[in-house]
Design a protein around this motif. Sequence first.
Motif, PDB file in Angstrom:
ATOM      1  N   LYS A 176     -16.162 -14.669  16.197  1.00  0.00           N
ATOM      2  CA  LYS A 176     -15.159 -14.881  17.267  1.00  0.00           C
ATOM      3  C   LYS A 176     -15.028 -16.407  17.290  1.00  0.00           C
ATOM      4  O   LYS A 176     -16.221 -17.221  17.171  1.00  0.00           O
ATOM      5  N   GLN A 177     -13.693 -16.859  17.268  1.00  0.00           N
ATOM      6  CA  GLN A 177     -13.463 -18.326  17.672  1.00  0.00           C
ATOM      7  C   GLN A 177     -13.558 -18.580  19.175  1.00  0.00           C
ATOM      8  O   GLN A 177     -13.035 -17.676  19.830  1.00  0.00           O
ATOM      9  N   LEU A 178     -14.170 -19.649  19.493  1.00  0.00           N
ATOM     10  CA  LEU A 178     -14.426 -19.875  20.895  1.00  0.00           C
ATOM     11  C   LEU A 178     -13.860 -21.247  21.208  1.00  0.00           C
ATOM     12  O   LEU A 178     -13.736 -22.252  20.741  1.00  0.00           O
ATOM     13  N   LEU A 179     -13.065 -21.162  22.517  1.00  0.00           N
ATOM     14  CA  LEU A 179     -12.547 -22.475  22.991  1.00  0.00           C
ATOM     15  C   LEU A 179     -13.027 -22.589  24.235  1.00  0.00           C
ATOM     16  O   LEU A 179     -14.226 -23.328  24.549  1.00  0.00           O
ATOM     17  N   SER A 180     -12.478 -22.311  25.421  1.00  0.00           N
ATOM     18  CA  SER A 180     -13.138 -22.425  26.734  1.00  0.00           C
ATOM     19  C   SER A 180     -13.612 -21.205  27.312  1.00  0.00           C
ATOM     20  O   SER A 180     -13.878 -21.008  28.605  1.00  0.00           O
ATOM     21  N   TRP A 229     -18.629 -31.259  20.020  1.00  0.00           N
ATOM     22  CA  TRP A 229     -18.453 -31.717  21.297  1.00  0.00           C
ATOM     23  C   TRP A 229     -16.892 -31.839  21.631  1.00  0.00           C
ATOM     24  O   TRP A 229     -16.520 -32.283  20.773  1.00  0.00           O
ATOM     25  N   TYR A 230     -16.500 -31.099  22.634  1.00  0.00           N
ATOM     26  CA  TYR A 230     -15.103 -31.227  23.046  1.00  0.00           C
ATOM     27  C   TYR A 230     -14.136 -30.656  22.105  1.00  0.00           C
ATOM     28  O   TYR A 230     -12.963 -30.929  22.200  1.00  0.00           O
ATOM     29  N   ILE A 231     -14.724 -29.776  21.240  1.00  0.00           N
ATOM     30  CA  ILE A 231     -13.664 -29.073  20.193  1.00  0.00           C
ATOM     31  C   ILE A 231     -14.255 -27.873  20.271  1.00  0.00           C
ATOM     32  O   ILE A 231     -15.278 -27.463  20.487  1.00  0.00           O
ATOM     33  N   SER A 232     -13.245 -26.933  19.779  1.00  0.00           N
ATOM     34  CA  SER A 232     -13.538 -25.396  19.738  1.00  0.00           C
ATOM     35  C   SER A 232     -14.875 -25.037  18.948  1.00  0.00           C
ATOM     36  O   SER A 232     -14.984 -25.785  18.027  1.00  0.00           O
TER      37      SER A 232
END
Length: 435
Positions: free
Chosen positions: A268-272, A346-349
């Motif tokens: 799974k791709q994770l963002l926020s 850090w700060y990236i998906s």
Amino acid sequence: MIGVAEKLLAAYENQLRGLVPQDLPWGIVVERDGPLVRTHYGTHGTVDHAGLAHDDLAELIRRQQEVFAARHEPIEWKVHSHDAPLLAESLRAAGFVPGPERTLLVADIDGIPSPETLRSGIRIQPLDEKEERLRRMAAAAPEQRRPLAELEADGTARRAESEMKILAMVHDGRILDALWVERVDGTDFAAIGGITGPRPALFHAAGAWAKRHHIPPALSPRMPRHLVAEAPDALVPAHVAAGFHEIARVSTYRWAPAGEPARDRPAKQLLSDPEHDKIWKRFETRFDVTYETADRGIAEPPASATWHLDAVERQNDPLLAEVEAIVARGLRAVARPGDRLYRLKWYISGSRVDPTRVGGPGQPRWMSYAYLVDEHVIQVTEDLRMGTFGNWRESSLCVFGDELLAHVDEDLTDLLGTVLRRGGRPVGNIWSFGP
């Protein structure tokens, strides 16, 4: 003379049935078996095909059951009203159960009429799939083409320049109804996954969204010309009022093998996502590192070793490929059932994979990585017991965790030479940022 419905059905048959996606979502495996296209989601699977003429349907169906049973994946198999009757008969004989019939509808986007003026205070707007009321409404909607939860799992809803959109009719901040739609790469179609209520204005908004060319032409050169949808009888009039044509009937046949299917996809791709933020906070606390201090490395635990990667100058360096292969083999070898391996920047998906369900034969490809030449990257299991830290400023790779280190130590040392640190303490003859 061929009518409009016949032309739309021909376009649907030629472009959508048996389609292999150009850009597979994370954690998906697509396989061809003669005239069939099997899609494995890890939690379930689908079988698709164009017109099916086969000498031994019973054997073909039995083979699919064997393949999906080996993966503990239930099967979904769509049958259309214009398919040969033998297909439905053979599926029933093999234990498949048909779901409710739906109407298959297609519209020319340019032919969708403009909606009537909305009442004061009502507007249509894009919506975030994390909205809890939206989730409940989508889950309660009658069966249609594709559930919102499936599109959400694909990750397309959260990409920049997304190929998917959720549109809601809202009044004073309250969601009245919603529709979710996606472009189908390589075709002239955008597909409505579902709609929660009979709102023709939402169809118009979906057509307007599909016509806007958000995606760079080099990535998606075909502009959608048609909208496709599947609707239960109660929603058909709203579709027809919005310019759709009824072209067929469709039903989803389902069969489940013995055993419990997986609850999550293999990757799974994770963002926020909340789980993304949670694992980040735990990692930073445990390893005493933040974005501002990352250049100095992490607090390397007693069971760790750090190698120099100064010889790696570019991301496609063959040496780095060997390093990644060693680390991936190690992670797969010592992973436990149910492990979640997170890849964090850090700060990236980020991303999450089950190491036991990716990277092997017939599985989704290994999508995590241990080192980047231009930014720090972390791999870590949910329980923080093992993982890697790639420090691009120091040109080093730290591997931690007893099990993982035991599996990769010798191979990485043979490949890279001198170890910089063990347990955070220098042991080699190369200067580092270590203590």
